[in-house]
Design a protein around this motif. Structure first.
Motif, PDB file in Angstrom:
ATOM      1  N   HIS A 152       0.864  -1.196   0.000  1.00 34.41           N
ATOM      2  CA  HIS A 152       0.000   0.000   0.000  1.00 34.41           C
ATOM      3  C   HIS A 152       0.900   1.245   0.000  1.00 34.41           C
ATOM      4  O   HIS A 152       1.445   1.611   1.043  1.00 34.41           O
ATOM      5  CB  HIS A 152      -0.904  -0.014   1.251  1.00 34.41           C
ATOM      6  CG  HIS A 152      -1.845   1.143   1.364  1.00 34.41           C
ATOM      7  ND1 HIS A 152      -3.162   1.000   1.759  1.00 34.41           N
ATOM      8  CD2 HIS A 152      -1.681   2.473   1.162  1.00 34.41           C
ATOM      9  CE1 HIS A 152      -3.756   2.177   1.796  1.00 34.41           C
ATOM     10  NE2 HIS A 152      -2.866   3.100   1.436  1.00 34.41           N
ATOM     11  N   HIS A 188       1.498   5.377  -2.015  1.00 33.33           N
ATOM     12  CA  HIS A 188       1.030   6.454  -2.911  1.00 33.33           C
ATOM     13  C   HIS A 188       2.281   7.219  -3.376  1.00 33.33           C
ATOM     14  O   HIS A 188       2.511   8.343  -2.937  1.00 33.33           O
ATOM     15  CB  HIS A 188       0.130   7.439  -2.157  1.00 33.33           C
ATOM     16  CG  HIS A 188      -1.062   6.863  -1.445  1.00 33.33           C
ATOM     17  ND1 HIS A 188      -2.352   7.055  -1.875  1.00 33.33           N
ATOM     18  CD2 HIS A 188      -1.182   6.134  -0.289  1.00 33.33           C
ATOM     19  CE1 HIS A 188      -3.214   6.475  -1.034  1.00 33.33           C
ATOM     20  NE2 HIS A 188      -2.522   5.903  -0.064  1.00 33.33           N
ATOM     21  N   HIS A 226      -9.624   1.932   1.118  1.00 30.32           N
ATOM     22  CA  HIS A 226      -9.188   2.661   2.303  1.00 30.32           C
ATOM     23  C   HIS A 226     -10.398   2.674   3.240  1.00 30.32           C
ATOM     24  O   HIS A 226     -11.376   3.380   2.962  1.00 30.32           O
ATOM     25  CB  HIS A 226      -8.809   4.090   1.958  1.00 30.32           C
ATOM     26  CG  HIS A 226      -7.423   4.241   1.410  1.00 30.32           C
ATOM     27  ND1 HIS A 226      -7.033   3.698   0.224  1.00 30.32           N
ATOM     28  CD2 HIS A 226      -6.333   4.881   1.924  1.00 30.32           C
ATOM     29  CE1 HIS A 226      -5.745   3.998   0.017  1.00 30.32           C
ATOM     30  NE2 HIS A 226      -5.302   4.708   1.033  1.00 30.32           N
ATOM     31  N   ASP A 233       1.988   2.813   3.570  1.00 31.26           N
ATOM     32  CA  ASP A 233       1.111   3.928   3.178  1.00 31.26           C
ATOM     33  C   ASP A 233       1.926   5.130   2.703  1.00 31.26           C
ATOM     34  O   ASP A 233       1.434   6.256   2.756  1.00 31.26           O
ATOM     35  CB  ASP A 233       0.181   4.337   4.337  1.00 31.26           C
ATOM     36  CG  ASP A 233      -1.006   5.176   3.870  1.00 31.26           C
ATOM     37  OD1 ASP A 233      -1.309   5.167   2.663  1.00 31.26           O
ATOM     38  OD2 ASP A 233      -1.628   5.847   4.720  1.00 31.26           O
TER      39      ASP A 233
HETATM   40 FE    FE Z   1      -3.289   5.143   1.732  1.00 29.80          FE
END
Ligand code: FE
Ligand code: NIG
Length: 421
Positions: A81, A83, A251, A326
């Protein structure tokens, strides 16, 4: 051929069920004073150093010898996970939060995801590539060999596709393996503030079809949360994605008990991520659907709320648990999976063995890659990291330093700091 030998401990994770649940999360399959033989991109043999198979005299080997060193080998971390496609940091928000503003307040004032969207739209593909590449080197040097990577800072057809094109280009020119996820439903962009349903139609009618047509993503993710996407909106987007052939991630229940985990179970999503605010019934639903609970303790650590996801309850219920960073410029600006092990242990009361399982084999399962990645055994891809430690438990115990000295991806040594230790 590559031979690793005299490795104090090899954490093989071999032999158990996949995904690992409950007590099987503690079975690491450790080999003391071990060796690994690699041919091309595959592991061909794993065992103790004294049992290394006799080799043909003609075969040429590159040898990495841990004699006199303390090295722990484990499968490269699978960070399921992240970004990573963004154009700049949001360090000023970090400062504001420490002066008392909440994430939600900052977002309401035009910061948060919207700030990253403005930066990304102004950036060229080359600028984005250059920035991401720098982070990708850091992933590898901290022991991560595979990441899931989301779009979600473009929020228009053009800029979501641009982000996914950057990921596609990075796949071609980088050693780090990337599993792309389309996340046009990360927030409602400012220009659609008064017309949310139009934006959702744009995701369903234009973005998803183009993403699938161009083969730009394997998964679709939605930020199901108060102020972002409702359960109903999330459901309609994810059903369209499923119909189009994408796997699903959500999410879920990150800032409030928003119903995301329940939706993940209902739709048979591959993973429900965050889960700080889930309840016991949600845990049961996840257990029934076999959805992976991907826990992101770095985001909780960084938010200062101390409200961690209920890892012990999830493990007790038999839900497969994965750990990920994350990595993003807003809520969790780190890509160090070793730190996630430390947070998982000290804050969520996972054992070091459970945390390593969650960061490797269960992460691979969460991405649908466990037939090839996540354990060290014959036939698996040679994605291996060597840590400067004599016991795997030192990874979370001696926290905050980078233990990773060697990273091997597909049989190639891509990071080697051994000389420096
Ligand atoms: Fe996230
Ligand atoms: O996973 N929750 C949504 N997305 C990110 C935060 C994104 C941002 O603030 O830029 C997260 O926490």
């Amino acid at each position: 051929m590559l031979l690793l030998r005299n490795i104090a401990q090899i954490v093989t994770l071999s032999g158990g069920p996949i995904p690992r649940v409950g007590d099987s999360m503690s079975e690491l399959g450790i080999i003391e004073n071990g060796a690994i033989l690699i041919h091309g991109d595959r592991i061909v043999w794993v065992g103790t150093t004294k049992d290394i198979p006799v080799r043909d005299p003609g075969t040429r080997y590159q040898t990495l010898d841990g004699v006199g060193l303390n090295l722990v080998a484990l499968p490269g971390f699978i960070d399921s996970h992240t970004h990573p496609i963004f154009a700049g940091t949001r360090v000023e928000e970090y400062d504001l939060r420490l002066r008392g503003k909440s994430y939600e307040q900052i977002a309401a004032e035009g910061g948060g995801i919207a700030a990253s969207v403005e930066q990304l739209r102004a950036a060229t593909v080359n600028q984005l590539l250059e920035k991401a590449e720098r982070y990708f080197r850091h992933f590898l040097s901290h022991g991560t060999t595979t990441i899931e990577a989301k779009s979600g800072y473009g929020l228009s057809v053009q800029d979501e596709i641009k982000s996914l094109h950057v990921l596609a280009a990075l796949r071609g020119r980088n050693r780090l393996e990337i599993v792309p996820t389309f996340m046009g439903a990360h927030a409602i962009p400012e220009e659609h503030a008064g017309s949310r349903s139009e934006y959702i139609r744009e995701i369903i009618d234009r973005m998803i079809p183009q993403v699938v047509r161009e083969g730009l993503a394997q998964f679709c993710d939605v930020f199901c949360e108060k102020g972002y996407f409702t359960v109903e909106e999330s459901r309609s987007i994810l059903l369209a994605a499923k119909e189009a052939g994408l796997g699903l991630r959500i999410h879920a229940d990150e800032l409030t008990h928003s119903g995301g985990a329940r939706l993940a179970a209902e739709l048979g999503a591959r993973s429900a991520d965050h889960l700080q605010y889930i309840d016991d019934a949600d845990i049961e639903a996840l257990k029934k659907s076999g959805t992976v609970a991907t826990l992101l303790p770095g985001a909780t650590f960084n938010s200062g709320t101390m409200h961690y996801a209920p890892a012990r309850k999830l493990i007790a219920a038999g839900v497969p648990v994965a750990l990920a960073t994350d990595f993003n410029p807003g809520t969790c600006f780190t890509l160090n999976m070793q730190l996630m092990l430390a947070f998982a242990c000290a804050q969520m009361r996972m054992t070091p063995a459970e945390a390593i399982t969650a960061a490797t084999v269960n992460g691979a399962y969460a991405l649908g890659l466990s037939d090839r990645l996540g354990t060290l055994e014959a036939e698996k891809q040679a994605d291996i990291v060597l840590m400067d430690a004599s016991d795997y438990r030192e990874l979370p115990y001696f926290f905050g330093i980078n233990h990773c000295v060697v990273t091997i991806k597909k049989g190639n040594i891509v990071i080697n700091r051994l000389e420096q230790t």
